[in-house]
Design an enzyme around this catalytic site. Sequence first.
Site, short mmCIF file in Angstrom:
data_model
loop_
_atom_site.label_atom_id
_atom_site.label_comp_id
_atom_site.label_asym_id
_atom_site.label_seq_id
_atom_site.Cartn_x
_atom_site.Cartn_y
_atom_site.Cartn_z
N VAL A 295 53.25 -29.57 -50.36
CA VAL A 295 53.50 -28.30 -49.69
C VAL A 295 54.86 -28.35 -49.00
O VAL A 295 55.43 -29.41 -48.75
CB VAL A 295 52.41 -27.97 -48.65
N SER A 296 55.39 -27.16 -48.70
CA SER A 296 56.63 -27.00 -47.95
C SER A 296 57.78 -27.75 -48.63
O SER A 296 58.01 -27.57 -49.82
CB SER A 296 56.42 -27.44 -46.49
#
Length: 692
Positions: A295-296
């Site tokens: 994620v991110s």
Amino acid sequence: MARSVPLATTCLASACVLALASLAASPRATADDGRVLHTHYDGVSNDLLTAGLGATGLGSATPPAVADPLHPTAEELRRLAIYNNYRALIDPTPGGGFGTLYGPTVPIEGGSVPPNDGRIAGDEYITFDKHADGRARVTMMVQVPDSYDPVAGCIVTAPSSGSRGVYGAIATAGEWGLKHGCAVAYTDKGTGTGAHDLQNDSVNLIRGERADAAQAGDEANFTAPISAAARAAFNAATPNRFAFKHAHSEQNPEKDWGDDVLAAIKFAFKVLNEKFHGRGVAINKRNTIVIASSVSNGGGASVRAVERDRDHLIDGLAVGEPNVNPKFTSQFTIVQDGNAPFAAHSRPLIDYITLVDVFQGCANAAPANATAPLNSLAAAGAARCAGLRAKGLLTSTTTADQGTEAQAIINNFGILPEQNVVQPFYWVAYVPQSISVTYANAYGRFSVLDNLCNYSLGATSAAGVPGPLPAPNEAQIFGTGNGIPPTSGVNLINNAAPGGPKEDRVSTPDQDLDGALCLRSLALGRDAATGAPLGPTAASQAHRIAEGVEDVIASGDLHRVPAIFVTGRNDGILPPNFASRAYFGLTNVVEGSLSPLHYYEVTNAHHLDSFNQFPGYNALFIPLHRYFVQAMDLMYDHLRNGRPLPPSQVVHTTPRGPGAPPITAANVPPIADAPPPSARITFTNGQVKIPD
């Protein structure tokens, strides 16, 4: 119980080639001879996923104890790192979904409740990967659960989110992969928890222990690339400062994130072939499913890995809220129901984050933001608003109107109004400010000696005055830090504060507007207040940053690898119009009707699920992590069993509401196999169409 032995390797360029020989004892892994530290965890006293804490320990608000705070062991630092990184990425409260929607003890689809409070036995291998330039040092790690099946195997990539260390994706891709019996290929992608105390000249080793920089040598996670004389002069002028790996490696590590993920995959294959060598099974890309994930920043790294995957190692991509900087093209616009087509999409992170850094401190004072959760700096916005007006950047005369005007500037730029409610507490938590400083330094490959825009990093007293970092903080920083100050007692310092250097947040009444405008000017390549050309020094700095940004631009070419993006509409760090929505449009332009990307945009979800444990956030927002887990399930089922991926869609959720009662499945409906036309996200006639 853990037992550790070094496994011999030879590291060349950006891939570690596993040798099959030496198991000689060594107290730590090193980079130059390429040794890999191998530890087996029994799944009872210690394990891969929870460091022996179990789901109960991860859910506890009390961190694991360290016997000697000044001399934590490598295993104690590992336990702290897993505990803190896990809780930083998810809401660890039962009411928010921990233990029901996600977590070590939640069964996988069609499975039983994991035993031993979610502890997972297996092997962990950790090593350094040195790039061809001989300087960039990347930590790679592979976890292989005892349940791994070499005949029907899988590898999941887990590059760290944010600027975190190698355990920085343990709660997301790490947990999903381990619970599904996959090997997990981690990398700190050249950011990681590398904190060089310039005053004491101490650094982190690969497993987090502190050591003298000269004695550590190539075993250091990160040492600032400056001479002893330069360090001494810097310490004399600005004592008690730190250099951090992401900001000060002078490497712009983001440009290599995709290659770092690919190197971790290759490392995983070699570890697996070493581990199962005696079984007569050759583990390779033909018999192993590889899902690029995280994620991110970790999600963005996996996207770039797919774009750069010339060896076709990756079978599928499933990421949450990825940090991608898509190449701009005028061949599409973005249309959200009821709004005019938006053409100024695909801006790079340094552009929009420095805009927020300038105006959000004032926008907090807007009457519309008065009820935003934890907006504790609304009153402090008056001075920032007045400063912006004095510089001609606002025209309104009252603080309330100035706050409203600042908020309008942010939204008119293309940042969705749905982010307005989350951004005041992001400001309090110092999110846009710290990102602006770290990324400007990283993109421009600036030295810690440069003190870019008069910022430095160091510990500060209660009054904001720089001083030594408390010894326990420094000893444990690998386990408690996130790689991007403020963290573990290290703060941003305004060197130009009246009366002498001071912690940035309290350095001036206007919250260091000059520093924010300096960073904004470097991002724009012109004076942010007047629009005038920059002076020679600033112009050169801006050019360096622009070159660094160009190095991280994503192409949008996924080579038809099936892909899923999951993003929250309220994302206050990576606005959809500049990241996920824009990338969806770009890949549809680049790959046309054969674009493999399925985009799921989730309402009432933002970037930092961990904030959902706090008052106000718990009532307004649902965990985006629930949809990351489903995205991984969907991709795995697609690759393993051929199940079609659901079409792109908006997933409409229901917040928990006043009093934040425990979340239920009704709050978070699944991604639909056949969403109604009113929920479909489409790309037609040069438009990305997003339903409300």
